[in-house]
Design an enzyme around this catalytic site. Structure first.
Site, PDB file in Angstrom:
ATOM      1  N   GLU A 180       1.261  -6.198  13.441  1.00 25.50           N
ATOM      2  CA  GLU A 180       0.094  -6.252  14.344  1.00 25.50           C
ATOM      3  C   GLU A 180      -0.557  -7.628  14.242  1.00 25.50           C
ATOM      4  OE1 GLU A 180      -2.977  -3.459  13.341  1.00 25.50           O
ATOM      5  OE2 GLU A 180      -4.036  -3.737  15.231  1.00 25.50           O
TER       6      GLU A 180
ATOM      7  N   ARG B 190       0.818  -1.224   0.000  1.00 25.11           N
ATOM      8  CA  ARG B 190       0.000   0.000   0.000  1.00 25.11           C
ATOM      9  C   ARG B 190       0.850   1.271   0.000  1.00 25.11           C
ATOM     10  NH1 ARG B 190      -3.475  -1.443   4.891  1.00 25.11           N
ATOM     11  NH2 ARG B 190      -2.547  -3.514   4.882  1.00 25.11           N
TER      12      ARG B 190
HETATM   13  O1  LIG Z   1       3.075  -0.599  11.862  1.00 20.73           O
HETATM   14  P1  LIG Z   1       2.917  -2.056  11.630  1.00 20.73           P
HETATM   15  O2  LIG Z   1       2.299  -2.788  12.798  1.00 20.73           O
HETATM   16  O3  LIG Z   1       4.199  -2.724  11.226  1.00 20.73           O
HETATM   17  O4  LIG Z   1       1.851  -2.278  10.467  1.00 20.73           O
HETATM   18  C1  LIG Z   1       1.715  -1.431   9.351  1.00 20.73           C
HETATM   19  C2  LIG Z   1       1.867  -2.186   8.065  1.00 20.73           C
HETATM   20  O5  LIG Z   1       0.825  -3.162   7.906  1.00 20.73           O
HETATM   21  C3  LIG Z   1       0.207  -3.000   6.643  1.00 20.73           C
HETATM   22  O6  LIG Z   1       0.845  -3.710   5.631  1.00 20.73           O
HETATM   23  P2  LIG Z   1       0.693  -5.266   5.359  1.00 20.73           P
HETATM   24  O7  LIG Z   1       1.891  -5.981   5.907  1.00 20.73           O
HETATM   25  O8  LIG Z   1      -0.645  -5.734   5.838  1.00 20.73           O
HETATM   26  O9  LIG Z   1       0.855  -5.385   3.782  1.00 20.73           O
HETATM   27  P3  LIG Z   1       0.071  -4.796   2.504  1.00 20.73           P
HETATM   28  O10 LIG Z   1       0.351  -3.306   2.438  1.00 20.73           O
HETATM   29  O11 LIG Z   1       0.713  -5.530   1.385  1.00 20.73           O
HETATM   30  O12 LIG Z   1      -1.401  -5.090   2.659  1.00 20.73           O
HETATM   31  C4  LIG Z   1       0.367  -1.524   6.362  1.00 20.73           C
HETATM   32  O13 LIG Z   1       0.234  -1.230   4.983  1.00 20.73           O
HETATM   33  C5  LIG Z   1       1.740  -1.236   6.891  1.00 20.73           C
HETATM   34  O14 LIG Z   1       2.755  -1.538   5.926  1.00 20.73           O
HETATM   35  N1  LIG Z   2      -5.711  -2.022  11.560  1.00 27.06           N
HETATM   36  C1  LIG Z   2      -5.109  -1.994  10.359  1.00 27.06           C
HETATM   37  N2  LIG Z   2      -5.803  -1.610   9.263  1.00 27.06           N
HETATM   38  C2  LIG Z   2      -5.195  -1.579   8.047  1.00 27.06           C
HETATM   39  N3  LIG Z   2      -3.933  -1.950   7.848  1.00 27.06           N
HETATM   40  C3  LIG Z   2      -3.217  -2.345   8.925  1.00 27.06           C
HETATM   41  N4  LIG Z   2      -1.919  -2.720   9.046  1.00 27.06           N
HETATM   42  C4  LIG Z   2      -1.696  -3.010  10.351  1.00 27.06           C
HETATM   43  N5  LIG Z   2      -2.796  -2.805  11.072  1.00 27.06           N
HETATM   44  C5  LIG Z   2      -3.765  -2.381  10.208  1.00 27.06           C
END
Ligand SMILES: O=P(O)(O)OC[C@H]1O[C@H](OP(=O)(O)OP(=O)(O)O)[C@H](O)[C@@H]1O
Ligand SMILES: Nc1ncnc2[nH]cnc12
Length: 170
Positions: A95, A58
């Protein structure tokens, strides 16, 4: 602009207990998308950013248009096994799980000024891993920019050695 109205909330995704903040509804809005990019441009224009490093996946969606508007390059920080050349790797806690990130070893010029961009700051593990990768390349980390910050999860504290900005806080 009421950006929160453009963020959709999905309970129990991708796991029970997680309230997922869905940015696809923001991306869908021409006014919302251009507003968030212009807010980031306003904050970082004139700061000599050489590269925006966007975190998969993202972070790519916001990092690339921002890099273009700042006349900076875009560098992808990707999940393992996706980048074809030699990489630096770093694992981190999420998370809702564990993962790792990689960057091309030659992606960033030494001493160049780099801004890390992602859609959301939760625990901060992802952004902290990206910062360590930038530092491994000998580039200079200028700071972090996020669209959304989940304040209760305290991610900002993990990143406090560099400026952190977010456009929407929960
Ligand atoms: O601060 P944190 O607890 O580390 O979490 C934040 C991360 O989690 C989500 O990505 P995700 O790993 O779900 O991947 P995506 O963007 O490919 O959906 C979001 O886009 C951040 O990169
Ligand atoms: N609550 C949340 N919603 C969307 N993206 C996330 N990445 C980590 N935590 C998230």
């Amino acid at each position: 602009m009421d950006l929160k109205a453009l963020i959709r909330e999905i309970p129990d995704f991708p796991k029970p207990g997680i309230l997922f903040r869905d940015i696809t509804t923001l991306l869908q809005s021409p006014e919302g998308l251009s507003f968030v990019i212009e807010q980031l441009v306003h904050r970082f224009d004139g700061q000599g950013i050489d590269y925006v490093a966007g975190i998969e996946s993202r972070g790519f969606l916001f990092g690339t248009p921002l890099a273009c508007r700042l006349s900076a390059g875009f560098v992808p920080v990707r999940k393992p096994g996706k980048l074809p050349a030699e990489v630096h790797s770093m694992s981190y806690d999420l998370e809702y799980g564990t993962d790792a990130l990689e960057i091309h070893q030659d992606a960033l010029r030494p001493q160049s000024r780099v801004l890390i961009v992602d859609d959301l700051l939760a625990t901060g593990g992802t952004a902290q891993a990206a910062a360590k990768l930038v530092q491994k390349t000998q580039a200079q980390l200028v700071g972090f920019a996020f669209i959304i910050e989940l304040e209760d999860l305290g991610g900002r504290q993990k990143l406090d050695s560099h400026p952190v900005m977010s456009l929407i806080q929960y």
